[in-house]
Design a protein around this motif. Structure first.
Motif, PDB file in Angstrom:
ATOM      1  N   HIS A   5      98.071  44.184  18.202  1.00  0.00           N
ATOM      2  CA  HIS A   5      99.002  43.159  18.688  1.00  0.00           C
ATOM      3  C   HIS A   5      98.232  41.962  19.268  1.00  0.00           C
ATOM      4  CE1 HIS A   5     102.727  41.411  20.087  1.00  0.00           C
ATOM      5  NE2 HIS A   5     102.099  41.099  21.191  1.00  0.00           N
ATOM      6  N   TYR A   6      98.695  40.753  18.935  1.00  0.00           N
ATOM      7  CA  TYR A   6      98.063  39.507  19.412  1.00  0.00           C
ATOM      8  C   TYR A   6      99.126  38.621  20.063  1.00  0.00           C
ATOM      9  CZ  TYR A   6      94.168  40.934  16.473  1.00  0.00           C
ATOM     10  OH  TYR A   6      93.134  41.630  15.926  1.00  0.00           O
ATOM     11  N   ASP A   7      98.662  37.739  20.947  1.00  0.00           N
ATOM     12  CA  ASP A   7      99.599  36.723  21.476  1.00  0.00           C
ATOM     13  C   ASP A   7      99.981  35.775  20.342  1.00  0.00           C
ATOM     14  OD1 ASP A   7      99.351  37.684  24.090  1.00  0.00           O
ATOM     15  OD2 ASP A   7      97.535  36.473  24.426  1.00  0.00           O
ATOM     16  N   VAL A   8      98.972  35.392  19.558  1.00  0.00           N
ATOM     17  CA  VAL A   8      99.199  34.411  18.489  1.00  0.00           C
ATOM     18  C   VAL A   8      98.443  34.822  17.225  1.00  0.00           C
ATOM     19  CG1 VAL A   8      99.061  31.974  17.837  1.00  0.00           C
ATOM     20  CG2 VAL A   8      99.052  32.593  20.250  1.00  0.00           C
ATOM     21  N   VAL A   9      99.118  34.759  16.093  1.00  0.00           N
ATOM     22  CA  VAL A   9      98.420  34.859  14.806  1.00  0.00           C
ATOM     23  C   VAL A   9      98.548  33.506  14.128  1.00  0.00           C
ATOM     24  CG1 VAL A   9      98.493  35.869  12.492  1.00  0.00           C
ATOM     25  CG2 VAL A   9      98.640  37.349  14.498  1.00  0.00           C
ATOM     26  N   ILE A  10      97.410  32.992  13.652  1.00  0.00           N
ATOM     27  CA  ILE A  10      97.409  31.709  12.940  1.00  0.00           C
ATOM     28  C   ILE A  10      97.006  31.998  11.500  1.00  0.00           C
ATOM     29  CG2 ILE A  10      96.388  29.391  12.802  1.00  0.00           C
ATOM     30  CD1 ILE A  10      95.851  29.621  15.851  1.00  0.00           C
ATOM     31  N   ILE A  11      97.849  31.602  10.558  1.00  0.00           N
ATOM     32  CA  ILE A  11      97.522  31.828   9.141  1.00  0.00           C
ATOM     33  C   ILE A  11      96.949  30.531   8.579  1.00  0.00           C
ATOM     34  CG2 ILE A  11      98.383  32.553   6.884  1.00  0.00           C
ATOM     35  CD1 ILE A  11     100.669  33.990   8.285  1.00  0.00           C
ATOM     36  N   GLY A  12      95.695  30.586   8.120  1.00  0.00           N
ATOM     37  CA  GLY A  12      95.024  29.415   7.559  1.00  0.00           C
ATOM     38  C   GLY A  12      93.900  28.931   8.460  1.00  0.00           C
ATOM     39  N   ALA A  13      92.656  29.237   8.076  1.00  0.00           N
ATOM     40  CA  ALA A  13      91.500  28.797   8.873  1.00  0.00           C
ATOM     41  C   ALA A  13      90.910  27.528   8.281  1.00  0.00           C
ATOM     42  CB  ALA A  13      90.455  29.908   8.941  1.00  0.00           C
ATOM     43  N   GLY A  14      91.762  26.509   8.147  1.00  0.00           N
ATOM     44  CA  GLY A  14      91.302  25.188   7.720  1.00  0.00           C
ATOM     45  C   GLY A  14      91.179  24.305   8.948  1.00  0.00           C
ATOM     46  N   ALA A  15      91.292  23.001   8.733  1.00  0.00           N
ATOM     47  CA  ALA A  15      91.097  22.041   9.820  1.00  0.00           C
ATOM     48  C   ALA A  15      92.069  22.298  10.978  1.00  0.00           C
ATOM     49  CB  ALA A  15      91.270  20.626   9.258  1.00  0.00           C
ATOM     50  N   ALA A  16      93.365  22.367  10.674  1.00  0.00           N
ATOM     51  CA  ALA A  16      94.362  22.517  11.741  1.00  0.00           C
ATOM     52  C   ALA A  16      94.299  23.907  12.363  1.00  0.00           C
ATOM     53  CB  ALA A  16      95.758  22.243  11.172  1.00  0.00           C
ATOM     54  N   GLY A  17      94.204  24.934  11.529  1.00  0.00           N
ATOM     55  CA  GLY A  17      94.206  26.308  12.046  1.00  0.00           C
ATOM     56  C   GLY A  17      93.046  26.564  12.988  1.00  0.00           C
ATOM     57  N   MET A  18      91.852  26.066  12.642  1.00  0.00           N
ATOM     58  CA  MET A  18      90.689  26.317  13.508  1.00  0.00           C
ATOM     59  C   MET A  18      90.847  25.636  14.858  1.00  0.00           C
ATOM     60  SD  MET A  18      87.229  26.659  11.272  1.00  0.00           S
ATOM     61  CE  MET A  18      87.392  25.381  10.079  1.00  0.00           C
ATOM     62  N   VAL A  19      91.278  24.375  14.844  1.00  0.00           N
ATOM     63  CA  VAL A  19      91.403  23.647  16.120  1.00  0.00           C
ATOM     64  C   VAL A  19      92.491  24.270  16.989  1.00  0.00           C
ATOM     65  CG1 VAL A  19      92.085  21.432  17.137  1.00  0.00           C
ATOM     66  CG2 VAL A  19      90.368  21.504  15.335  1.00  0.00           C
ATOM     67  N   CYS A  20      93.585  24.676  16.368  1.00  0.00           N
ATOM     68  CA  CYS A  20      94.669  25.309  17.134  1.00  0.00           C
ATOM     69  C   CYS A  20      94.170  26.616  17.758  1.00  0.00           C
ATOM     70  CB  CYS A  20      95.851  25.564  16.198  1.00  0.00           C
ATOM     71  SG  CYS A  20      97.311  26.125  17.052  1.00  0.00           S
ATOM     72  N   ALA A  21      93.435  27.401  16.965  1.00  0.00           N
ATOM     73  CA  ALA A  21      92.927  28.690  17.461  1.00  0.00           C
ATOM     74  C   ALA A  21      91.967  28.480  18.629  1.00  0.00           C
ATOM     75  CB  ALA A  21      92.229  29.428  16.321  1.00  0.00           C
ATOM     76  N   ILE A  22      91.082  27.488  18.501  1.00  0.00           N
ATOM     77  CA  ILE A  22      90.104  27.219  19.564  1.00  0.00           C
ATOM     78  C   ILE A  22      90.838  26.878  20.870  1.00  0.00           C
ATOM     79  CG2 ILE A  22      88.346  25.556  20.337  1.00  0.00           C
ATOM     80  CD1 ILE A  22      87.641  25.305  17.221  1.00  0.00           C
ATOM     81  N   GLN A  23      91.787  25.970  20.755  1.00  0.00           N
ATOM     82  CA  GLN A  23      92.453  25.507  21.974  1.00  0.00           C
ATOM     83  C   GLN A  23      93.330  26.593  22.582  1.00  0.00           C
ATOM     84  OE1 GLN A  23      93.781  21.556  21.990  1.00  0.00           O
ATOM     85  NE2 GLN A  23      91.913  20.809  21.070  1.00  0.00           N
ATOM     86  N   ALA A  24      93.952  27.398  21.740  1.00  0.00           N
ATOM     87  CA  ALA A  24      94.758  28.515  22.269  1.00  0.00           C
ATOM     88  C   ALA A  24      93.831  29.557  22.911  1.00  0.00           C
ATOM     89  CB  ALA A  24      95.579  29.141  21.150  1.00  0.00           C
ATOM     90  N   GLY A  25      92.680  29.781  22.290  1.00  0.00           N
ATOM     91  CA  GLY A  25      91.706  30.731  22.854  1.00  0.00           C
ATOM     92  C   GLY A  25      91.239  30.283  24.225  1.00  0.00           C
TER      93      GLY A  25
END
Ligand code: FDA
Length: 394
Positions: A5-25
């Motif tokens: 279980h995760y707080d957030v799953v992001i599908i797509g490790a492109g430009a937007a997905g990576m930046v969103c993941a970093i900031q959420a992390g």
């Protein structure tokens, strides 16, 4: 996957997905970023001719195409180019400014991907590659996601699967299909920032000139005027100026070419040539490659001696030089397009948070949305800005 279980799953490790993941992390969330490709950021790696035009110093809403032109304003205002530039500088990535505020790395696009990967690690994001999503279902307030690497759940789901251009880099319509699964409107997609092809019967003429490049100004029936280089190819037209206008061109419509954008008043310029008994070809050669002058003069049957021209003929000459209507019959398709137009309708998502109005906990960011930038680093700026806005809400 290390957890179920995760707080957030992001599908797509492109430009937007990576930046969103970093900031959420960095916000302390437990984030899984997954991608079906073997490496993250495939389009970043090949972008900007390998140098990644990662942003533009002059970002304004007018540089974006969207059914609702106001939609982009909030996210762009909250994440300005300086924020990404500061990141690039902190990672000691050398860059240069080219025409019109475009920023490119000096040593290669791979540095931007490496920077984002480092930040993903620092932010504690889990990255799962070679991971196919088989099914996504929302049960009560939880997302249940079946993947080729196992089953997991999350509180929030961010879709950052990009557009349809460059299918060889594993572009997919996953995001648009998921949107439809939840009853969201999707604006039909078409290739953007793409070369234009000329009808088969005219190709021989263009093909004879292939490889030539010249400065032009070009407009589609709707949309702004673009100035810059045009490249003639075997199939038709390419180069920055044509890619720009392709975003506004519709099948069946002409584009209008000004082949002398540097001449302020062509009517006066022609009159001057006539009065001074100068040859047309000699004057054109100062602006165009020699081969084009010959081919163009033969095509339009304009002889060299303007002394015999009536005013009407001079006007016709001026029009063919500055408002030549040409009718492409197609684009070069997704295989050659830098972006796709259309996507998930922006009416379906909040411009502040990127959460969908109809399905709580479901977000769309980046190019999967119906937002397309002009050439010049605007598409990455949209990816970074939409990702940033979304991450603040997760
Ligand atoms: P992006 O395409 O970056 O990422 C989507 C990710 O989702 C990919 O990693 C993909 O593998 C993954 N994915 C897709 N379907 C999936 C599925 N079913 N399951 C799991 N993962 C899935 N822009 C710019 O501003 N400056 C530039 O210099 C260039 N240059 C350029 C050159 C070329 C050749 C191209 C093709 C494009 C550009 N662009 C550009 C455009 C820019 O690359 C593009 O707009 C952004 O990468 C969009 O970012 P996204 O994160 O939305 O999608």
């Amino acid at each position: 996957m290390t957890q179920l279980h995760y707080d957030v799953v992001i599908i797509g490790a492109g430009a937007a997905g990576m930046v969103c993941a970093i900031q959420a992390g960095y916000r302390g969330l437990n984030v899984l970023l997954l991608d079906h490709a073997p490496k993250p950021g495939a389009k970043i790696r090949i972008s900007g001719g390998g140098k990644c035009n990662f942003t533009n110093r002059r970002v304004e809403p007018k540089h974006f195409i969207c059914a609702n032109p106001h939609f982009v304003k909030s996210a762009l205002a909250r994440y300005q180019p300086e924020a990404f530039i500061e990141w690039v500088e902190r990672h000691n990535i050398a860059y240069e400014e080219r025409d019109n505020g475009q920023l490119f790395t000096l040593e290669g696009a791979g540095q931007i991907v490496a920077m984002l990967r480092t930040e993903l690690d620092w932010a504690g994001v889990e990255l799962q590659l070679n991971c196919d999503v088989v099914a996504v279902i929302k049960q009560h307030e939880t997302w249940s996601i079946s993947t080729s690497q196992g089953q997991l759940t999350s509180a929030k789901l961010v879709v950052a699967t990009g557009g349809l251009s460059y299918p060889k880099l594993r572009a997919s319509d996953f995001g648009m299909k998921l949107a439809k699964q939840y009853g969201l409107e999707v604006i039909p997609s078409r290739p953007g920032l793409v070369p234009l092809q000329m009808p088969a019967r005219q190709r021989a003429w263009w093909s004879d000139l292939s490889g030539l490049s010249l400065e032009v100004a070009v407009t589609a029936q709707r949309g702004p005027r673009f100035e810059g280089a045009m490249l003639i190819t075997h199939q038709g037209l390419s180069g920055p100026c044509i890619l720009q206008v392709s975003n506004y061109w519709q099948p069946g419509e002409p584009i209008s070419l000004n082949l002398l954008p540097d001449v302020k008043n062509v009517a006066e310029w022609l009159l001057d040539l006539k009065q001074n008994a100068q040859s047309l070809s000699g004057a054109l050669k100062q602006h165009w490659p020699k081969r084009l002058v010959q081919a163009w003069q033969t095509k339009f049957e304009f002889d060299d001696h303007l002394a015999n021209y009536t005013q009407l003929r001079l006007d016709q000459l001026g029009t063919s030089l500055t408002a030549w209507s040409i009718y492409p019959d197609d684009t070069a398709g997704y295989a050659k397009a830098e972006v796709s137009l259309g996507g998930v309708s922006t009416d379906e998502v909040s411009s502040k948070t990127f959460e969908t109005h109809k399905v709580s906990g479901l977000y769309f960011i980046g190019e999967v949305l119906d937002v397309t930038g002009h050439l010049g680093g605007f598409n990455f700026q949209w990816a970074w800005a939409s990702a940033h806005a979304c991450a603040q809400d997760l």
